[in-house]
Write a protein that holds these residues in place. Structure first.
Motif, short mmCIF file in Angstrom:
data_model
loop_
_atom_site.label_atom_id
_atom_site.label_comp_id
_atom_site.label_asym_id
_atom_site.label_seq_id
_atom_site.Cartn_x
_atom_site.Cartn_y
_atom_site.Cartn_z
N MET A 1 20.92 -25.63 -41.06
CA MET A 1 20.41 -24.46 -41.78
C MET A 1 19.33 -23.77 -40.97
O MET A 1 18.46 -24.42 -40.39
CB MET A 1 19.86 -24.88 -43.15
N LEU A 2 19.40 -22.43 -40.94
CA LEU A 2 18.34 -21.61 -40.35
C LEU A 2 18.12 -20.43 -41.27
O LEU A 2 19.07 -19.71 -41.62
CB LEU A 2 18.73 -21.14 -38.94
N ARG A 3 16.87 -20.19 -41.65
CA ARG A 3 16.56 -19.17 -42.64
C ARG A 3 15.51 -18.21 -42.09
O ARG A 3 14.54 -18.63 -41.45
CB ARG A 3 16.04 -19.84 -43.92
N LEU A 4 15.71 -16.92 -42.35
CA LEU A 4 14.73 -15.89 -42.03
C LEU A 4 14.01 -15.50 -43.31
O LEU A 4 14.65 -15.10 -44.28
CB LEU A 4 15.42 -14.66 -41.41
N CYS A 5 12.68 -15.61 -43.30
CA CYS A 5 11.88 -15.38 -44.50
C CYS A 5 10.79 -14.35 -44.23
O CYS A 5 10.39 -14.12 -43.09
CB CYS A 5 11.22 -16.67 -44.98
N ALA B 1 10.41 -18.26 -39.79
CA ALA B 1 11.69 -18.92 -39.57
C ALA B 1 11.60 -20.35 -40.07
O ALA B 1 10.62 -21.05 -39.78
CB ALA B 1 12.06 -18.89 -38.09
N VAL B 2 12.62 -20.78 -40.82
CA VAL B 2 12.65 -22.11 -41.43
C VAL B 2 13.94 -22.80 -41.02
O VAL B 2 15.02 -22.22 -41.14
CB VAL B 2 12.55 -22.03 -42.97
N GLY B 3 13.82 -24.03 -40.54
CA GLY B 3 15.00 -24.79 -40.12
C GLY B 3 15.14 -26.09 -40.88
O GLY B 3 14.14 -26.73 -41.24
N GLY B 4 16.38 -26.48 -41.11
CA GLY B 4 16.70 -27.75 -41.75
C GLY B 4 18.01 -28.29 -41.22
O GLY B 4 18.47 -27.88 -40.14
N PHE B 5 18.65 -29.16 -41.96
CA PHE B 5 19.91 -29.74 -41.52
C PHE B 5 21.02 -28.70 -41.65
O PHE B 5 21.35 -28.24 -42.75
CB PHE B 5 20.25 -30.97 -42.37
N PRO C 1 29.03 -28.30 -36.70
CA PRO C 1 27.72 -28.70 -37.21
C PRO C 1 26.76 -28.94 -36.05
O PRO C 1 27.16 -29.41 -34.98
CB PRO C 1 28.02 -30.00 -37.98
N ILE C 2 25.50 -28.60 -36.25
CA ILE C 2 24.52 -28.75 -35.17
C ILE C 2 23.42 -29.75 -35.52
O ILE C 2 22.56 -30.02 -34.69
CB ILE C 2 23.87 -27.40 -34.84
N GLY C 3 23.46 -30.30 -36.73
CA GLY C 3 22.41 -31.22 -37.14
C GLY C 3 21.16 -30.48 -37.56
O GLY C 3 21.18 -29.29 -37.88
N SER C 4 20.04 -31.17 -37.54
CA SER C 4 18.77 -30.57 -37.94
C SER C 4 18.27 -29.63 -36.86
O SER C 4 18.45 -29.86 -35.67
CB SER C 4 17.73 -31.66 -38.20
N VAL C 5 17.64 -28.54 -37.31
CA VAL C 5 17.07 -27.54 -36.39
C VAL C 5 15.61 -27.90 -36.14
O VAL C 5 14.82 -28.00 -37.07
CB VAL C 5 17.19 -26.12 -36.99
N TYR C 6 15.29 -28.10 -34.86
CA TYR C 6 13.94 -28.50 -34.48
C TYR C 6 13.27 -27.43 -33.62
O TYR C 6 13.93 -26.61 -32.99
CB TYR C 6 13.97 -29.81 -33.68
N SER C 7 11.97 -27.47 -33.58
CA SER C 7 11.16 -26.73 -32.60
C SER C 7 11.56 -25.27 -32.48
O SER C 7 11.97 -24.81 -31.41
CB SER C 7 11.26 -27.42 -31.23
N ILE C 8 11.47 -24.53 -33.58
CA ILE C 8 11.73 -23.09 -33.52
C ILE C 8 10.58 -22.41 -32.78
O ILE C 8 9.41 -22.69 -33.03
CB ILE C 8 11.85 -22.51 -34.94
N ARG C 9 10.92 -21.51 -31.87
CA ARG C 9 9.91 -20.76 -31.13
C ARG C 9 10.29 -19.27 -31.12
O ARG C 9 11.42 -18.92 -30.79
CB ARG C 9 9.79 -21.25 -29.69
N TRP C 10 9.33 -18.42 -31.48
CA TRP C 10 9.52 -16.97 -31.41
C TRP C 10 9.17 -16.48 -30.01
O TRP C 10 8.26 -17.01 -29.36
CB TRP C 10 8.62 -16.26 -32.42
N SER C 11 9.86 -15.45 -29.57
CA SER C 11 9.51 -14.81 -28.31
C SER C 11 8.17 -14.10 -28.46
O SER C 11 7.70 -13.86 -29.57
CB SER C 11 10.59 -13.83 -27.87
#
Length: 747
Positions: free
Chosen positions: A266-270, A260-264, A286-296
């Protein structure tokens, strides 16, 4: 010509309507598969239920405590090394939170502070529990990385830099630490006198990093608006196109398949090799930059915080898998759509709980949910064949022709498709290693199951699946000379024609037999192999290289003779697919490769699969007729290798003659002149197959000592010949050995 078709998955995203935190939400982690904790600059600690999207305020931290990072240590991650048993006691759960004033705090499940430690001068940027749960690391603006015990006692200062350390993370075995300073990434092994590996990763500062426990790859994102994938030696695997904004978060899934990749906005599944399945843009709102992605913990959903304080939940949908004429696709968290390509009928299966893991193959669909495992026959999908109670943390699900394997945090279990528990494999240290097992080092075949030991990575434990008395403790162990990276067991063939193939750290590929009386004679059959897979219906093997693939049409029968290995394999170069190729499936005579989101089906030699089926049914005349009609060199060589092993000397002689192996033809004629079915003939056949120890054993067990001594002399095993002569008190043979040695080496 290679034809392709694309496969697509994406995130189904839900944004919590009510924002509970003020400012940036960059601190969150899962405590359970359906429970997540968040904390913001307002010092409020919330617990969220992903099923209801409801929240509960758990605690309010001191006003001078501004958090930068948090992580849960759940009971099932810590293990009691003295007993080898996993600890699932909630009393062992501990929440670790660090602040910008150099402190970190430990909270228990009741939100009571158990430890407050002053660890750094200045802000602590990251805090991480070790994968084995026995310690933790902290990294801060003072340029140091420190390792503490589970109770918060300082063990050592690992790194001392002049520049701040922004990110740090553990390796899967807790023996190395990767960290970022400026635009560089470095890996520091914790073993004494180990060399630091360091490389420049981005043209700007590195903002985020993740180290996969499964593939050992490292993902990084930076100010240069790119995310990149590296191996653990610093070699670049993938570099994305330059985005519009900086990459603020990257995170590998616990199963190692997704990134998972996050930006301003933007959220991407790779895919774990870097290419993207889908890209989600947030414009309204708009939500701004995506921080601290965590998988279950089960790897099926993520949570992420944003620059506006919004909390995002997402789960994967539209994952597709196909087998024969049946194609399946997840359309929601609890639904799978089944499509029969031939009849063009579509059915929808609705499950009571969230889907964690599912596989389709061999005429069955097996679905693991948070509470159960459902088994369906592809011809009767209205009602499951059986439903098995299961744990909510199924990690690995592997299907074979007669059985399927389920791995969770407590056990490895093998079931029949009727739902009956067939085997619970056990070996010393298994319980402590369950968290480290994955599909690469765990293989289920037709008659055998194999698993690599995570404590000693040069050991492979093999279990047979023959019906009868329980064999969960009846194991054999294969010792290799190097570290094993991947193992695969035959998925077809008779019980005496079962083989295991493994790839080591040097990317060499080896093959060994899995007979009941096997001594695991290991033979090298190839080099520079990334991954490998057996065919589902025949003992045909495919191996993937950097820009090519190789098909071995009878690796088990040919592995003793390098000449026969060369005759029975074919390498095809595919530079047009690029370097990031993944071996997806090998069903029937179709190999499916995946590259940059596209599936490439490739057909192997059709008549070789037919030949294997004929020989498996002992239809030797029809097999010989097939080879005479097709007149293909690989087909003849495959028949020669298999017929030699099965002692079909007449057929082997013709097959080797057609393959222009004149030396083997003459040796076969010598074997045929021996008394039929005699011990001498059996021994000579074993010699031809490269099993000289077996030939010697046959002769000795039948009181053919002089013949065994002559065999050793022919093989130039002089010391063994002398030992046999002395052991059995064969004085004439002893003098004969010395005379032969003198004649051969007069000086």
């Amino acid at each position: 010509m290679i034809r392709s078709f694309t496969c697509a998955m994406k995130f189904k995203i839900n944004i919590c309507k009510e924002i509970k935190h003020t400012g940036v939400l960059c601190c969150l982690d899962w405590s359970k598969n359906d429970e997540i904790y968040t904390i913001g600059d307002d010092q409020q600690l919330f617990k969220w239920d992903t099923k209801t999207r409801s929240e509960t305020q758990v605690a309010k931290l001191p006003e001078d405590f501004y958090p930068n990072d948090l992580q849960w240590l759940c009971g099932n991650r810590s293990s009691n090394k003295s007993t080898g048993n996993s600890s699932g006691n909630k009393a062992n759960d501990s929440l670790l939170i660090c602040s910008n004033d150099g402190r970190f705090i430990m909270l228990n499940r009741s939100a009571r502070a158990e430890r407050i430690v002053n660890a750094h001068v200045g802000s602590i940027n990251v805090v991480r529990w070790s994968p084995d749960g026995t310690g933790l690391l902290t990294a801060g603006e003072d340029g140091t990385i420190k390792v503490f015990s589970k109770l918060g006692m300082l063990r050592s200062t690992i790194i001392q830099n002049e520049t701040p350390v922004r990110i740090a993370c553990w390796s899967a075995n807790s023996m190395s630490i990767a960290y970022c300073t400026g635009s560089f990434i470095a890996i520091k092994p914790l073993a004494a006198n180990s060399k630091l590996i360091k490389w420049k990763a981005h043209s700007g500062s590195v903002l985020c990093m993740s180290w996969s426990n499964e593939t050992q790859n490292i993902a990084s994102g930076g100010d240069d608006c790119q995310y990149k994938i590296w191996d653990n030696q610093g070699s670049l695997i993938y570099a994305s196109f330059v985005e519009d904004y900086s990459i603020t978060s990257v995170e590998f899934g616990p199963k190692g398949l997704y990134l998972a990749v996050g930006g301003f906005n933007m959220l991407r599944l790779c895919h774990y090799t870097g290419w993207a399945y889908s890209n989600m843009k947030f414009s309204s709102p708009p939500i701004g930059s995506v921080y601290s992605i965590r998988w279950s913990k089960d790897g099926s959903q993520i949570a992420a915080g944003s620059g506006t304080g919004a909390l995002l939940f997402a789960h994967i949908i539209e994952e597709e898998k196909a087998s024969r004429n049946l194609k399946a696709k997840t359309i929601s968290r609890k639904e799978i759509e089944l499509q029969d390509i031939v009849t063009r009928t579509i059915d929808t299966l609705d499950f009571p709980d969230r889907i964690i893991k599912w596989e389709i193959g061999y005429g069955y669909l097996v679905v693991a949910t948070t509470n159960q495992v459902h088994i369906y026959n592809e011809k009767y999908t209205n009602t499951p064949l059986s439903i098995i109670d299961a744990r909510p943390d199924v990690k690995v699900l592997i299907l074979a022709k007669k059985h399927f394997l389920v791995l969770d945090s407590a056990t490895v279990s093998i079931f029949t498709y009727s739902g009956r528990l067939h085997l619970t494999p056990k070996f010393p240290g298994l319980t402590a290693q369950l968290a480290l097992l994955n599909e690469k080092i765990l293989s289920l075949g037709l008659h055998y199951m194999a698993v690599r030991d995570c404590g000693d990575e040069s050991l492979i434990h093999v279990f047979d699946l023959i019906p009868g008395a329980s064999r969960q403790n009846d194991i054999t162990t294969c010792h290799t000379k190097t570290t094993v990276q991947q193992i695969v067991v035959s998925r077809a063939g008779a019980i005496n024609d079962q083989y295991m193939v493994f790839i080591d750290t040097n990317r060499d590929i080896f093959c060994t037999s899995l007979k009941n009386d096997s001594t695991f004679e290991i033979h090298k059959i190839g080099t520079q192999v990334i991954s490998t897979m057996w065919a589902s219906e025949a003992n045909i093997l495919v191996g993937l290289h950097d820009a090519s693939y190789t098909i071995w049409y009878c690796p088990g029968e040919a592995c003793m003779d390098p000449t026969v290995v060369a005759l029975t394999k074919y390498t095809f170069h595919i530079p047009e697919l690029g370097k990031n190729i993944v071996l997806e499936n090998f069903e029937g005579n179709i190999v499916t490769l995946k590259s940059s989101g596209a599936l490439y089906p490739i057909q192997v030699h059709l008549f070789c699969e037919t030949l294997h089926k004929l020989l498996n049914d002992d239809l030797w005349v029809k097999a010989l007729s097939l080879c005479r009609r097709i007149q293909d060199s690989i087909l003849w060589a495959t028949l020669a290798a298999i017929s030699s092993k099965k002692n079909q000397l007449e057929i082997a002689e013709e097959a080797y003659s057609a393959s222009l192996q004149i030396d083997k033809v003459k040796y076969l004629q010598h074997i045929k002149n021996l008394p039929p079915n005699s011990y001498e003939q059996m021994a000579e056949t074993s010699v031809m197959m490269g099993r000289s120890n077996e030939a010697e054993t046959i002769l000795l067990h039948n009181n053919k000592v002089s013949e065994a001594i002559q065999l050793c002399v022919r093989m130039h095993r002089w010391e063994r010949a002398l030992d046999l002569a002395k052991l059995h008190k064969k004085e004439p043979d002893l003098e004969w050995i010395l005379q032969q040695r003198k004649n051969l080496y007069p000086f």
